[in-house]
Design a protein around this motif. Structure first.
Motif, mmCIF file in Angstrom:
data_model
loop_
_atom_site.group_PDB
_atom_site.id
_atom_site.type_symbol
_atom_site.label_atom_id
_atom_site.label_comp_id
_atom_site.label_asym_id
_atom_site.label_seq_id
_atom_site.Cartn_x
_atom_site.Cartn_y
_atom_site.Cartn_z
ATOM 1 N N ASN A 1 0.836 -1.208 0.000
ATOM 2 C CA ASN A 1 0.000 0.000 0.000
ATOM 3 C C ASN A 1 0.873 1.261 0.000
ATOM 4 O O ASN A 1 0.660 2.207 0.759
ATOM 5 N N PHE A 2 1.863 1.234 -0.875
ATOM 6 C CA PHE A 2 2.876 2.289 -0.914
ATOM 7 C C PHE A 2 2.326 3.554 -1.563
ATOM 8 O O PHE A 2 1.578 3.501 -2.541
ATOM 9 N N LYS A 3 2.743 4.707 -1.014
ATOM 10 C CA LYS A 3 2.317 5.978 -1.592
ATOM 11 C C LYS A 3 3.421 7.011 -1.434
ATOM 12 O O LYS A 3 3.963 7.200 -0.341
ATOM 13 N N TYR B 1 1.031 3.668 -5.343
ATOM 14 C CA TYR B 1 1.663 2.725 -6.272
ATOM 15 C C TYR B 1 0.613 2.085 -7.174
ATOM 16 O O TYR B 1 0.855 1.860 -8.361
ATOM 17 N N THR B 2 -0.566 1.822 -6.641
ATOM 18 C CA THR B 2 -1.656 1.249 -7.439
ATOM 19 C C THR B 2 -2.013 2.163 -8.599
ATOM 20 O O THR B 2 -2.143 1.708 -9.744
ATOM 21 N N LEU C 1 0.829 2.237 -11.197
ATOM 22 C CA LEU C 1 0.822 1.052 -12.052
ATOM 23 C C LEU C 1 -0.264 1.144 -13.122
ATOM 24 O O LEU C 1 -0.031 0.809 -14.288
ATOM 25 N N LYS C 2 -1.450 1.601 -12.724
ATOM 26 C CA LYS C 2 -2.537 1.740 -13.692
ATOM 27 C C LYS C 2 -2.150 2.693 -14.817
ATOM 28 O O LYS C 2 -2.389 2.421 -15.995
ATOM 29 N N GLU C 3 -1.528 3.796 -14.457
ATOM 30 C CA GLU C 3 -1.149 4.804 -15.448
ATOM 31 C C GLU C 3 -0.088 4.280 -16.405
ATOM 32 O O GLU C 3 -0.200 4.461 -17.618
ATOM 33 N N VAL C 4 0.946 3.646 -15.858
ATOM 34 C CA VAL C 4 2.044 3.203 -16.720
ATOM 35 C C VAL C 4 1.623 2.015 -17.589
ATOM 36 O O VAL C 4 2.073 1.870 -18.728
ATOM 37 N N LYS C 5 0.732 1.167 -17.083
ATOM 38 C CA LYS C 5 0.221 0.061 -17.898
ATOM 39 C C LYS C 5 -0.600 0.594 -19.072
ATOM 40 O O LYS C 5 -0.505 0.093 -20.194
ATOM 41 N N GLU D 1 8.420 -1.212 -3.951
ATOM 42 C CA GLU D 1 8.294 -2.573 -3.429
ATOM 43 C C GLU D 1 9.317 -2.874 -2.347
ATOM 44 O O GLU D 1 9.382 -3.998 -1.845
ATOM 45 N N ALA D 2 10.137 -1.879 -2.023
ATOM 46 C CA ALA D 2 11.064 -1.954 -0.892
ATOM 47 C C ALA D 2 11.833 -3.286 -0.847
ATOM 48 O O ALA D 2 12.451 -3.680 -1.829
ATOM 49 N N THR D 3 11.756 -3.982 0.288
ATOM 50 C CA THR D 3 12.533 -5.206 0.477
ATOM 51 C C THR D 3 12.152 -6.298 -0.505
ATOM 52 O O THR D 3 12.989 -7.121 -0.898
#
Length: 283
Positions: free
Chosen positions: A87-89, A94-95, A98-102, A172-174
């Motif tokens: 739930n990164f922001k 991030y959601t 991802l939608k935009e770049v896809k 996505e960090a670690t």
């Protein structure tokens, strides 16, 4: 009157400047050195400017069309997509990112796997797309490379990764960093199976990609003038407090220091890869 052109709108002259252009958008391409080339000529020359040799950045679609015979290949694992596990922001979620770049790239993530023949030699190629969040390494890239390696082992095929990346995906960090170990362990299995692994380093190849599987291939190839490194030159300069050597982090500099086996122009890459595979695998 000298300034009547200023009254275009009041005189009902509303044709936009863009619509009046004689040359359609995208028909010509200008390289950083100022050379201008017609797009179809650039495409026919594998997206390399014939005047100055500049390699225009391209994605998996173009690389697959260059390498695979008659542009015929089977894409593997096309349905694997990134999700927002944390739930990164940052400036946006991030959601949403991802939608935009896809939608913009028509890609599902920053790497694609494909199998086909290169001058008659069957092999698997994974190609990164820099247009997808800077070709960043995330959980999907690690998983797709794992699956590509498993496919190679099952079908006894050579493997190639085309690298162009800014490094790990911070959203996505670690989970992103874990992919380094995951990929290296799979490539170790590929080596134990006696199968060839080739890395082709394009501009740019940075971060964790360089620190791991880009530099552990059996054969490391690079495009001319590609920038390759871990951290950027500004960060390094500020850290060590010294000026860097001329051409630092270019593929030519790295070849001189022994990090790159050979440099290959994109116009010659198909023949060079097929000859290398045939020499090392089929001879």
């Amino acid at each position: 009157m000298a300034f009547d052109w200023f009254k275009r709108k009041t005189q009902n002259i509303t044709t936009s400047t863009e619509n009046k252009k004689d040359v359609p958008k995208g028909l010509w391409h200008q390289t950083p050195t100022g050379k201008v080339i017609e797009h179809e000529e650039l495409k026919a020359n594998n997206y390399v400017s014939p005047e100055d040799g500049f390699h225009v950045r391209i994605g998996s679609r173009e690389f697959f069309s260059i390498l695979f015979d008659e542009n015929k290949y089977t894409e593997l694992d096309a349905d694997v997509e990134s999700v927002d596990m944390l739930n990164f922001k940052d400036t946006k979620s991030y959601t949403d990112r991802l939608k935009e770049v896809k939608a913009k790239t028509k890609l599902t993530d920053s790497i694609r796997n494909a199998v086909g023949t290169v001058n008659g030699t069957e092999m698997v190629i994974s190609c990164m797309d820099f247009s997808f969040i800077g070709g960043s390494l995330g959980s999907v890239m690690g998983e797709k490379i794992r699956r590509a390696v498993d496919y190679c082992i099952k079908h006894k095929l050579p493997y190639m990764i085309i690298c162009q990346s800014g490094g790990a995906r911070m959203q996505e960090a670690t989970y992103s960093l874990m992919q380094l170990a995951k990929v290296q362990s799979k490539l170790a299995q590929l080596s134990e199976a006696g199968l060839l692994y080739i890395a082709y380093l394009c501009d740019p190849t940075f971060g964790g990609i360089t620190a791991s599987f880009a530099m552990t291939a059996d054969i490391i190839v690079a495009e001319p003038g590609a920038l390759i490194g871990f951290a950027g030159p500004r960060v390094i300069r500020e850290t060590i407090g010294k000026d860097l050597p001329e051409g630092f982090q270019t593929s030519e500099f790295l070849q001189e220091k022994g990090f790159v086996d050979f440099i290959v122009k994109r116009t010659e890459i198909k023949d060079k890869i097929s000859k290398t595979v045939n020499l090392l695998v089929h001879s």
